[in-house]
Design an enzyme around this catalytic site. Structure first.
Site, PDB file in Angstrom:
ATOM      1  N   ARG A 130       0.823  -1.198   0.000  1.00 38.49           N
ATOM      2  CA  ARG A 130       0.000   0.000   0.000  1.00 38.49           C
ATOM      3  C   ARG A 130       0.868   1.263   0.000  1.00 38.49           C
ATOM      4  O   ARG A 130       0.603   2.214  -0.731  1.00 38.49           O
ATOM      5  CB  ARG A 130      -0.926   0.008   1.217  1.00 38.49           C
ATOM      6  CG  ARG A 130      -2.233   0.718   0.945  1.00 38.49           C
ATOM      7  CD  ARG A 130      -3.038   0.822   2.201  1.00 38.49           C
ATOM      8  NE  ARG A 130      -3.478  -0.458   2.725  1.00 38.49           N
ATOM      9  CZ  ARG A 130      -4.600  -1.064   2.372  1.00 38.49           C
ATOM     10  NH1 ARG A 130      -5.389  -0.505   1.493  1.00 38.49           N
ATOM     11  NH2 ARG A 130      -4.940  -2.217   2.891  1.00 38.49           N
ATOM     12  N   ALA A 131       1.929   1.235   0.800  1.00 36.70           N
ATOM     13  CA  ALA A 131       2.785   2.423   0.898  1.00 36.70           C
ATOM     14  C   ALA A 131       3.399   2.761  -0.452  1.00 36.70           C
ATOM     15  O   ALA A 131       3.463   3.934  -0.850  1.00 36.70           O
ATOM     16  CB  ALA A 131       3.882   2.191   1.939  1.00 36.70           C
TER      17      ALA A 131
END
Ligand code: ZN
Length: 368
Positions: free
Chosen positions: A282-283
């Site tokens: 996600r990052a």
């Protein structure tokens, strides 16, 4: 009736990281929101309200409770879709971006809306009572004290912020409408934490601290007093700066889809998140989206190192692993150092389309 002037966004002293996070979400509403952590009285709600007030006007279907965008037929609500199918022409209008404040007591029904099943059974009509997600579509949804909200409701908000659509189903009947908004959550960490699973789903995070510089503190007081004495006069004074930022956001939105990145950029981002031992992907995705928004804001068509660094600075604080009793600190020096290493280790691009313009301007209100 007198209009209540919000405090101008560009008159907020300092807090550049928070302002940047808000602006980038306004440029690219697919980034997925920002969580602002800090004590009371750190201008969190002032900033969110002020941002909504300066955003460019949007074109909506005039009588649609979901603020559908007439130029995007694929994202219309079920009502507008039916109307088009019946051969109707959808009336349009321009209006300001909404600021929607979610009450901490909000229930699931209040947030997502409800389908009237009785009416469907008795009269064969599909009737949907719009909720907060409907009001927030294409606006700014402000959730104060998000850590005190029911986990399930936070989950729904984050889902919608990520998917951009709200689908309500009951007994075989369903209704869907667009629900894409700028999600701004705030919390005071002293009043309890957010579960890590929810934390990770906020795209960006900013930790706010009180301002220690005496000159900035004086500027805060001076502007506050001037605003309270004469809100209209103060607003007029800052209007040129508000309009300039509004124009910049509109231009950046238009430019965003043309901003490119290279495979080398992706490697750099991956190296960076790996070096900080960040789990999941996600990052990486958030950093890419945020870097693209930042490049668009700076007027460039390709992302560069500075865009990645500034994006990482906003995407990593809440994803760093911390030891008990230890505060996870993220300083720019550390970030730049790892960025250099990541860049050196990333494979070279055969034909780099990057243009190395001077670092993007981080707009600061001129202090006076
Ligand atoms: Zn609609």
């Amino acid at each position: 009736m007198a209009t209540i002037r919000p405090y101008p966004f560009t008159a907020i002293v300092g807090q550049d990281r928070m302002k940047r996070a808000l602006i980038l979400n306004a440029i690219s509403n697919s980034i997925g929101g920002v969580l602002i952590r800090g004590e009371r009285g750190t201008a969190k709600s002032t900033a969110a309200r002020a941002l909504a007030a300066l955003l460019p006007e949007i074109e909506v279907v005039a009588d649609c409770p979901f603020s559908c965008y007439p130029a995007a037929p694929e994202s219309l609500c079920d009502n507008c879709r039916d109307r088009l199918a019946r051969g109707e022409t959808l009336p349009t209008m321009l209006r300001r971006t909404r600021f929607v404040d979610l009450p901490v007591s909000a229930t699931e029904d209040r947030v997502v809306g409800t389908l009237d099943i009785e009416r469907a059974i008795q009269r064969g009509e599909r009737h949907f009572e719009a909720g907060v997600l409907a009001a927030a579509n294409r606006g700014l949804l402000y959730v104060d004290e998000v850590n005190l909200l029911d986990d399930h409701v936070v989950d729904l908000l984050l889902d919608s912020a990520a998917m951009g659509v709200n689908v309500v189903e009951r007994e075989g009947i369903s209704f869907s409408h667009p629900a894409r908004f700028i999600l701004v959550g705030t919390m005071n960490p002293e009043e309890g934490d957010l579960r890590p699973q929810l934390l990770d789903r906020f795209a960006l995070c900013v930790d706010m601290h009180g301002i220690a510089d005496p000159r900035q503190r004086v500027a805060i007081v001076e502007r506050r007093v001037a605003f309270e004495q004469d809100p209209d006069g103060f607003y007029d004074e800052w209007l040129p700066r508000e309009e300039q930022l509004s124009d910049e956001i509109a231009e950046a939105r238009a430019r965003l889809s043309q901003v490119s990145h290279t495979q080398r950029d992706l490697f750099t981002i991956a190296q960076l998140t790996t070096s900080f031992k960040v789990d999941g992907h996600r990052a990486d995705i958030v950093i890419l989206k945020t870097a693209r928004a930042h490049a668009a804001w700076a007027g460039r068509l390709a992302i560069g190192e500075q865009d990645i660094i500034l994006a990482a600075e906003l995407a990593l604080p809440h994803r760093l692993k911390r030891q008990p009793f230890e505060e996870a600190v993220m300083d720019m020096g550390q970030l730049e150092e790892r960025m250099r290493k990541a860049r050196a280790e990333a494979p070279p691009e055969s034909s780099p389309p990057e243009n190395s313009e001077a670092s993007p301007s981080v707009k600061k209100p001129v202090s006076r």
